[in-house]
Write an enzyme that holds these catalytic residues in place. Structure first.
Site, PDB file in Angstrom:
ATOM      1  N   ASP A  12       0.823  -1.213   0.000  1.00 54.08           N
ATOM      2  CA  ASP A  12       0.000   0.000   0.000  1.00 54.08           C
ATOM      3  C   ASP A  12       0.862   1.269   0.000  1.00 54.08           C
ATOM      4  O   ASP A  12       1.956   1.273   0.570  1.00 54.08           O
ATOM      5  CB  ASP A  12      -0.913  -0.023   1.236  1.00 54.08           C
ATOM      6  CG  ASP A  12      -2.107   0.896   1.084  1.00 54.08           C
ATOM      7  OD1 ASP A  12      -2.297   1.460  -0.011  1.00 54.08           O
ATOM      8  OD2 ASP A  12      -2.852   1.052   2.067  1.00 54.08           O
ATOM      9  N   ASN A  60     -10.588  -3.322  -6.941  1.00 56.23           N
ATOM     10  CA  ASN A  60      -9.740  -2.358  -7.653  1.00 56.23           C
ATOM     11  C   ASN A  60     -10.230  -2.027  -9.070  1.00 56.23           C
ATOM     12  O   ASN A  60      -9.767  -1.064  -9.687  1.00 56.23           O
ATOM     13  CB  ASN A  60      -8.284  -2.832  -7.722  1.00 56.23           C
ATOM     14  CG  ASN A  60      -7.526  -2.705  -6.414  1.00 56.23           C
ATOM     15  OD1 ASN A  60      -6.565  -3.422  -6.155  1.00 56.23           O
ATOM     16  ND2 ASN A  60      -7.956  -1.775  -5.555  1.00 56.23           N
TER      17      ASN A  60
END
Ligand code: FPP
Length: 235
Positions: A12, A60
């Site tokens: 991340d 996503n």
């Protein structure tokens, strides 16, 4: 120092890393991909046996088209730019997640790199791609139900071991350590079943800056943890 056998990463912070440099999110993911290759090699050198990473989640797809498009190209980049090196280093690659929604060039690269590295047994990289735990568990539960109806399994036989064997991760060792970079403290639909007893570590560093030294700090932190698996301290 005990080296964890299986480390899972949530890579991340690529977007924030790029933004801080005035660059595009895709620039951040490119740096993130480059860093993943370095972290994988560092893990192999240290004696880790399995590395699992979250490259693209089932959620996503909601990101901007240009970002999704780049991330769908990464398996092809991995195959064409790193395929040879992975074979030389005997790194087995496996993708987990849905395969019915990715573009055909992406699927082709996934299948090719898996095929080229399938014989290797000492070190494996598992790439979660169009992966989400809800989807994994739902698909597995449907299959278990079908197998129970057609008599392949008995309802009484359903236990945690059997369920594990219906997941994408069926023959992987348990995850010892999960690292999510960038200071976020969430699992984001990642390996919910598999992380039940893993140690969790959340460094502030953005993924593109998570280097070998940061990896050693994470492993050192893991060594300080006292894993009891629901039991109590030995006398
Ligand atoms: C999260 O950071 C990262 C991702 C959603 C993608 C990670 C993918 C790679 C590093 C490429 C490797 C891929 C393969 C197939 C080997 P973010 O963009 O959400 O960061 P932010 O929270 O700062 O915006």
């Amino acid at each position: 120092m005990i080296i964890p056998k299986h480390i899972a990463f949530i890579m991340d912070g690529n977007g924030r890393w790029a933004k801080a440099k005035g660059k595009s999110r895709t620039f951040g993911h490119k740096a993130g991909f480059k860093n993943l290759v370095e972290v994988v090699k560092a893990c192999q050198e240290l004696g880790v046996e399995t590395v699992t990473c979250y490259a693209f989640s089932t959620e996503n797809w909601n990101r901007p088209a240009s970002e999704v498009s780049y991330l769908m190209d990464v398996p092809s980049e991995l195959y064409s730019e790193k395929g040879k090196e992975f074979v030389e280093k005997q790194i087995k690659v496996r993708f987990i997640g849905r395969r019915d929604r990715v573009p055909s060039h992406t699927l082709k690269a996934i299948v090719s790199i898996e095929e080229d590295t399938k014989e290797f047994t000492k070190f494996e990289v598992v790439i979660a791609f169009d992966y989400g735990s809800y989807e994994e568990l739902t698909t597995s539960i449907k299959k278990i139900a079908r197998d129970a109806i057609d008599g392949t399994i008995k309802v009484e036989d359903i236990d945690d071991n059997l369920i594990s064997n219906y997941l994408y991760t069926r023959d992987l060792p348990p995850i010892d350590l999960m690292v999510r970079t960038s200071g976020e403290h969430r699992l984001s639909n990642y390996l919910l079943w598999q992380l039940a007893y893993s140690e969790l570590y959340f460094p502030k560093t953005y993924w593109p800056d998570f280097n070998k030294n940061e990896l050693l700090i994470a492993i050192n932190e893991y060594n300080k943890r006292n894993r009891r698996f629901g039991s109590i301290e030995e006398e």
